[in-house]
Design an enzyme around this catalytic site. Structure first.
Site, PDB file in Angstrom:
ATOM      1  N   TYR A   1      -6.046  69.903   6.187  1.00  0.00           N
ATOM      2  CA  TYR A   1      -6.342  68.517   5.759  1.00  0.00           C
ATOM      3  C   TYR A   1      -7.707  68.441   5.104  1.00  0.00           C
ATOM      4  CZ  TYR A   1      -8.118  63.733   6.126  1.00  0.00           C
ATOM      5  OH  TYR A   1      -8.716  62.522   5.849  1.00  0.00           O
TER       6      TYR A   1
ATOM      7  N   LYS B   1      -8.843  67.600   1.172  1.00  0.00           N
ATOM      8  CA  LYS B   1      -9.726  66.484   0.793  1.00  0.00           C
ATOM      9  C   LYS B   1     -10.971  67.018   0.069  1.00  0.00           C
ATOM     10  CE  LYS B   1      -9.286  62.596   1.592  1.00  0.00           C
ATOM     11  NZ  LYS B   1      -8.573  61.502   0.875  1.00  0.00           N
TER      12      LYS B   1
ATOM     13  N   THR C   1     -13.373  61.786   3.336  1.00  0.00           N
ATOM     14  CA  THR C   1     -13.640  61.905   4.771  1.00  0.00           C
ATOM     15  C   THR C   1     -14.875  62.751   5.068  1.00  0.00           C
ATOM     16  OG1 THR C   1     -12.729  62.866   6.797  1.00  0.00           O
ATOM     17  CG2 THR C   1     -11.976  63.836   4.765  1.00  0.00           C
ATOM     18  N   ASP C   2     -15.468  62.532   6.231  1.00  0.00           N
ATOM     19  CA  ASP C   2     -16.601  63.372   6.659  1.00  0.00           C
ATOM     20  C   ASP C   2     -16.145  64.779   7.045  1.00  0.00           C
ATOM     21  OD1 ASP C   2     -15.294  62.751   9.036  1.00  0.00           O
ATOM     22  OD2 ASP C   2     -17.085  62.072  10.106  1.00  0.00           O
ATOM     23  N   GLU C   3     -14.813  64.974   7.214  1.00  0.00           N
ATOM     24  CA  GLU C   3     -14.335  66.284   7.669  1.00  0.00           C
ATOM     25  C   GLU C   3     -14.573  67.379   6.631  1.00  0.00           C
ATOM     26  OE1 GLU C   3     -10.599  66.380   9.693  1.00  0.00           O
ATOM     27  OE2 GLU C   3     -10.895  64.407  10.566  1.00  0.00           O
TER      28      GLU C   3
END
Ligand code: NAD
Ligand code: TDX
Length: 352
Positions: free
Chosen positions: A158, A162, A133-135
């Site tokens: 989260y 990741k 993810t970009d997060e």
């Protein structure tokens, strides 16, 4: 029937995973696609009805945190490739229960890497693809974009889980020379997404005349990508991506949450034959998410230049398709919100 290749897809009963499975099963009849999924609240075999009887598809219920199960599965199948999507994926749940995220996203990924390493003999011929993810890059201010060189700065349990799994994938590549590839994608939307995420939640609530919760003042910005365009990017990266590389994927489609919700309300008014402005009355500002990242925006020029990927639909087209799908699939929505889809597993597969 003999297959040329065996590909393991983890988390294939979830939102993005089911789109990836559908694409691979339909497009690569020479490959056996094996889907392992724990079937958490977010995993739903109803998502795969369309392809479940195809001869090149198998489903195995299992938990990636269970190292013995994973090792046996890899030993039995000697996979040519792994596309790893299984994860706990909802930021709000990671705030109320971080441990589940640490177990599945970190330990689960480490188990897959260990098992993959054990079957990597001629490393060039296999690949382990981690879908991320970009997060992991943190939060942007009003300007700038995340590139593949942006430093990691995860800020929720989260995104930290990741980021941790991305680091493990790169570390295994560096240390043990296993062939890996990673992509970091922006917010996806489309059919089959669990109605806890903003877009399907808003569609479901508007449909049922329930309040549409907007966190804080609705000023946070996300870069939205149609899920089928993400599945296309995953296909291209799996087949043509360079080993050891990372690719950012995004829609170049930034929306402030409140503007996006207003747009959805307009579409819903039209689709439900309601007077203009009816759905917008449901918008309700609620307490902000703890640690809420302000803005995500992806620079996807690398994948566009290197692999020729680009989004195939505009946001207007994608949103309309999405709304149409949820309105046409009331049974799916009712099953997944009530847990009734478990009855379907029992009848169909004898899975509890
Ligand atoms: P999802 O929550 O819809 O699906 C996750 C799937 O993984 C479910 O089918 C679930 O049953 C399965 N799963 C969970 N824990 C498991 C375990 N321990 N063992 C085996 N299976 C397990 O998630 P999604 O939105 O489809 O996301 C898929 C992947 O893509 C995730 O890795 C996520 O981080 C990443 N991603 C998502 C988005 C997005 O906008 N949704 C964007 C970028 C990246
Ligand atoms: O009810 C809501 N109201 C609201 O204002 C919900 C559920 C969300 N929001 C806000 C929070 C975010 O700013 O809307 C934005 C989008 O929220 P989510 O749909 O929960 O997505 P996000 O937190 O941005 O994370 C998603 O994109 C990146 C996926 O859930 C992740 O798995 C993915 O990695």
């Amino acid at each position: 029937m003999m297959f040329e290749k065996k590909i393991l897809i983890t988390g294939g009963a979830g939102f993005i995973g089911s789109h990836v499975i559908r694409r691979f099963v339909n497009n690569y009849s020479n490959c056996l696609i094996i889907n392992i999924d724990k079937l958490t609240y977010a995993g739903n075999l109803e998502n795969l009805k369309e392809i479940e009887t195809k001869s090149n598809y198998r489903f195995v219920k299992g938990d990636i945190v269970d190292a013995d199960f994973i090792f046996k599965l890899f030993e039995e199948h000697q996979f040519d490739g792994v596309i790893h999507l299984a994860a706990e994926s909802h930021v709000d749940r990671s705030i109320s229960n971080p441990i589940e995220f640490i177990n599945t996203n970190i330990i689960g990924t480490a188990n897959l890497l260990n098992a993959f390493r054990s079957i990597c003999k001629n490393t060039d011929e296999k690949r382990f693809y981690h879908v991320s993810t970009d997060e992991v890059y943190g939060s942007l201010g009003e300007s700038g974009f995340f590139t593949e060189e942006t430093s990691y700065d995860p800020r929720s349990p989260y995104s930290a889980s990741k980021a941790s799994s991305d680091h493990l994938v790169r570390a295994y590549h560096h240390t043990f020379k296993i062939p890996v590839v990673i992509s970091n994608c922006s917010n996806n939307y489309g059919s089959h997404q669990f109605p806890e995420k903003l877009i399907p939640l808003a569609i479901n609530n508007i449909k049922n005349n329930k309040p549409v919760p907007v966190y804080g003042e609705g000023v946070n910005i996300r870069d939205w990508l149609f899920v089928e365009d993400h599945a296309l990017a995953i296909d291209m990266i799996y087949h043509k991506g360079k080993i050891g590389e990372t690719y950012n994927i995004g829609g170049s489609n930034e929306w402030k949450n409140i503007d996006l919700i207003h747009k959805l309300c307009e579409i819903m008014d039209k689709k439900l034959n309601r007077l203009a402005g009816t759905s917008a009355k449901l918008i309700t500002f609620v307490k902000d998410r703890a640690g809420h990242d302000l803005r995500y925006a992806i620079d996807s020029s690398k994948i566009q230049a290197a692999l020729g990927w680009k989004p195939s639909v505009t946001f207007e087209q994608g949103l309309e398709k999405t709304v149409d799908w949820y309105l046409a699939n009331e049974a799916w929505l009712n099953h997944i919100t009530s847990g009734a889809y478990k009855t379907y597993y029992k009848q169909q597969y004898n899975i509890a």
